[in-house]
Design an enzyme around this catalytic site. Structure first.
Site, short mmCIF file in Angstrom:
data_model
loop_
_atom_site.label_atom_id
_atom_site.label_comp_id
_atom_site.label_asym_id
_atom_site.label_seq_id
_atom_site.Cartn_x
_atom_site.Cartn_y
_atom_site.Cartn_z
N HIS A 215 0.82 -1.22 0.00
CA HIS A 215 0.00 0.00 0.00
C HIS A 215 0.85 1.26 0.00
O HIS A 215 0.49 2.27 -0.61
CB HIS A 215 -0.89 0.04 1.24
CG HIS A 215 -2.10 -0.83 1.14
ND1 HIS A 215 -3.00 -0.70 0.12
CD2 HIS A 215 -2.55 -1.82 1.92
CE1 HIS A 215 -3.96 -1.59 0.29
NE2 HIS A 215 -3.70 -2.29 1.37
N ARG A 358 -15.95 -6.06 -21.42
CA ARG A 358 -15.64 -7.43 -21.83
C ARG A 358 -16.28 -8.40 -20.86
O ARG A 358 -16.13 -8.24 -19.64
CB ARG A 358 -14.12 -7.65 -21.85
CG ARG A 358 -13.74 -9.02 -22.38
CD ARG A 358 -12.24 -9.20 -22.51
NE ARG A 358 -11.62 -9.34 -21.20
CZ ARG A 358 -10.31 -9.39 -21.03
NH1 ARG A 358 -9.49 -9.28 -22.06
NH2 ARG A 358 -9.80 -9.52 -19.83
N CYS A 534 -5.61 -3.42 -27.43
CA CYS A 534 -5.75 -3.13 -26.00
C CYS A 534 -4.78 -3.92 -25.12
O CYS A 534 -4.88 -3.86 -23.90
CB CYS A 534 -7.18 -3.35 -25.54
SG CYS A 534 -7.76 -5.03 -25.82
C1 PEP Z 1 -4.67 -9.34 -23.97
O1 PEP Z 1 -4.59 -10.57 -23.91
O2 PEP Z 1 -3.86 -8.63 -24.61
C2 PEP Z 1 -5.73 -8.62 -23.24
C3 PEP Z 1 -5.94 -7.32 -23.39
O3 PEP Z 1 -6.48 -9.36 -22.37
P1 PEP Z 1 -5.95 -9.74 -20.89
O4 PEP Z 1 -4.65 -9.05 -20.66
O5 PEP Z 1 -7.03 -9.33 -19.96
O6 PEP Z 1 -5.82 -11.23 -20.99
MG MG Z 2 -6.22 -11.70 -23.06
#
Ligand code: PEP
Ligand code: MG
Length: 606
Positions: A215, A358, A534
């Site tokens: 923390h 998601r 992402c």
């Molecule tokens: C990925 O796999 O790049 C993704 C964005 O999903 P996570 O990191 O949640 O598995």
């Molecule tokens: Mg992933």
């Protein structure tokens, strides 16, 4: 805590100590060394007072502790929002521990058995901390679960120390009295004390104890104070008033620096201050290339507590809301109402900016209590990353998907939403999920829930080689594609993203990974299907020009990365990005690719 003086002639020459870097840049200043007197073993074990009297001493210490914590809570109002988000809940946890709890019960039982209140507190909080650490068994070292158990143990010990100090009527040092411009050097620093550091006053923090996931570290990061924790030998080697250079990125502190080291450090400090100022200005600036193309920069969200950070980052919406947080550490599966409450409050907070939610991506390295308890996943799967994870699990347990879809569709009345399916490998999974999606929508409409006429777009994560190589086909069934480069890299290179022994092989700059990303983007453009990225590389400024050159116009990343990536976007033009992408795709060696990216970055900053 009290001011403390180091000693020894060897301390006069320049030397460097290392520890855990907590980020946030560089600082130079005189050390202000504070050392907490070890609370130590309580002197008396068996009380000479009556149990009644010890109980009343304990109750008084509890009341005093609660008063102190409430006072702290009032004082954090002046801190930046992101710090309040970290510190507020912690202070509440401490206060809950002091209410009717296992801690209180344990202490009172020991007092009734004849112990002093100090000893009863010491034994009970230590027992609870040990219990927490016992739950570490079976948890991956360094994992979020292990870090949470360690933090919880630290919280019990911390509240125990506070109670014992209050039982002994010992005072606490106010860090507000630190001299301006000082580097705080301490053996240990409580999160609650870290919360009270004024970043305009203290230029850096260095401690002998601590770790990067505790923390205190989280708080220092939130306050933006350069810090290095877990510096072994610190208290023996730094004197009060000694000049120190703190490198919060490299995790080093230089004690008694030479003139040369000081000159170099001053340059770093200036560059860092300038960079921060420029980055804070990025928030309101447009995210456009110098050649005019608009690049959408959104944020990933893992916990609702990150919402204020997203607002401050200037992100244009949430590009990936990972819903796993609802299931992690939960005793029971969250029902539709619980999920609706959370989704709708996030969507409302985002206003006209869109939120991509998601559905549960469980399995693989993501394991948790509620699903195991409900018998939905088993801990015995031989190879969980290749097992029944993501959409596979949801289609086998459609009741999970139905509940989640219903909550999301209902929440979509509050603002623009998109829905994302994880770990898709084949079109039939999208078809099956869409059937359920539409069925749930019809049911909600029949019940009179306002979900509008057009359903939110239903897209897929492209994070397996199978999905990448057939992205053109999948794009005919999905409303949008989101490239998950974290898993795509893992599955392409057969290198576990969480295993340190193959960390050197896990390389998103491997030509195989980059070619797949290029393939996904071209296929989606051909099918006129929106595409975004992402995974972690979306927030890595080194990758930004390359990904733009490959045709990507939409990125989602941790909120803290948005300003830096925007700065890169605003400094580059499309033709140069395109040329870089061509060179990279022609290269076959990851080292060569790295060199191309570094040269590009260097030319840009030059
Ligand atoms: C990925 O796999 O790049 C993704 C964005 O999903 P996570 O990191 O949640 O598995
Ligand atoms: Mg992933």
């Amino acid at each position: 805590m009290q001011a403390h003086r180091g000693s020894g002639d060897e301390l006069r020459s320049e030397h460097t100590l290392t520890g855990e870097p907590i980020g946030s840049g560089y600082a130079i200043g005189p050390a202000f060394v504070v050392s907490e007197d070890a609370t130590g073993e309580p002197a008396l074990r068996i009380s000479q007072l009556s149990a009644e009297e010890e109980r009343s001493r304990f109750n008084e210490a509890v009341a005093r502790s609660i008063k102190q914590l409430k006072k702290l809570q009032n004082r954090i109002a002046h801190l930046p929002d992101e710090s309040q988000v970290e510190i507020g809940p912690l202070l509440e946890v401490y206060q809950r521990m002091l209410g009717p709890s296992r801690l209180q019960k344990g202490v009172l039982e020991r007092v009734d058995a004849g112990l002093t209140a100090e000893m009863a507190v010491q034994e009970t909080t230590e027992e609870l901390a040990e219990l927490m650490l016992g739950t570490l068994d079976g948890k991956e070292p360094g994992s979020e679960d292990a870090a949470a158990a360690e933090r919880r143990a630290g919280e019990f010990r911390e509240i125990g120390r506070r109670l014992i100090r209050n039982l002994r009527k010992e005072s606490f040092l106010s860090l507000a009295s630190l001299p301006a411009g000082a580097v705080l050097v301490a053996d240990t620093l409580r999160p609650a004390d870290a919360a009270l550091i004024d970043p305009a006053h203290v230029v850096a923090v260095v401690t002998e104890d601590g770790g990067s996931t505790g923390h205190t570290a989280i708080m220092l990061r939130a306050l933006g104070i350069p810090a290095v924790l877990a510096v072994s030998g610190l208290m023996d080697q730094v004197r009060n008033g000694t000049t120190v250079i703190v490198d919060g990125y490299g995790g080093t502190i230089t004690v008694n620096p030479s003139q040369r080291a000081l000159r170099q450090a001053r340059r770093h400090v200036e560059a860092y201050a300038q960079e921060r100022q420029e980055l804070s200005r990025m928030r309101r600036r447009a995210s456009r290339l110098t050649s005019g193309e608009k690049i959408s920069l959104q944020a990933n969200l893992e916990l609702p507590a990150e919402l204020p950070l997203i607002a401050q980052s200037g992100a244009a919406g949430i590009g990936l809301l990972r819903t796993e947080f609802l299931f992690i550490n939960a005793d029971m599966l969250p029902d539709e109402t619980a999920q609706y409450d959370i989704y709708s409050s996030i969507v409302s907070t985002m206003g006209s900016d869109s939120t991509t939610i998601r559905v549960l991506d469980w399995g693989g390295e993501k394991q948790g209590d509620a699903l195991t308890r409900a018998g939905i996943i088993s801990r015995d799967t031989v190879n969980p990353a290749l097992g029944r994870r993501g959409i596979r699990l949801l289609l086998e347990h459609p009741e999970l998907l139905e509940t989640q879809f219903a909550a999301i569709l209902h929440a979509a009345a509050k603002g623009p939403v998109r829905v994302l399916l994880p770990m898709v490998t084949v079109a039939s999974e999208i078809i099956a999920a869409r059937d359920i999606y539409e069925r749930v929508a019809r049911r909600l409409k029949r019940k009179g829930v306002d979900i509008g006429d057009t359903l939110p777009p239903l897209g897929i994560m492209v994070e397996t080689p199978a999905a990448a190589l057939t992205a053109g086909v999948l794009a005919q069934y999905a409303d949008f594609l989101a490239i998950g480069s974290n898993d795509l890299t893992m599955y392409t290179l057969a290198a576990d993203r969480a295993a340190s022994e193959v960390a050197d092989l896990y390389d998103p700059l491997h030509p195989a990974v980059l070619r797949m990303i290029a393939e996904i983007i071209s296929a989606s453009l051909l099918e006129r299907c929106p595409v975004s990225i992402c995974g972690e590389i979306a927030g890595n400024p080194r990758f930004t020009p390359l990904l733009i050159g490959l045709g990507c116009r939409s990125f989602s990343m941790s909120a803290s990365s948005v300003p830096r990536v925007k700065q890169i976007v605003r400094g580059t033009n499309y033709t140069a990005c395109k040329q870089l992408a061509r060179q990279v795709l022609a290269a076959t060696d990851p080292k060569e690719i790295r060199r191309l990216l570094d040269t590009f970055q260097h030319d840009m900053s030059g």
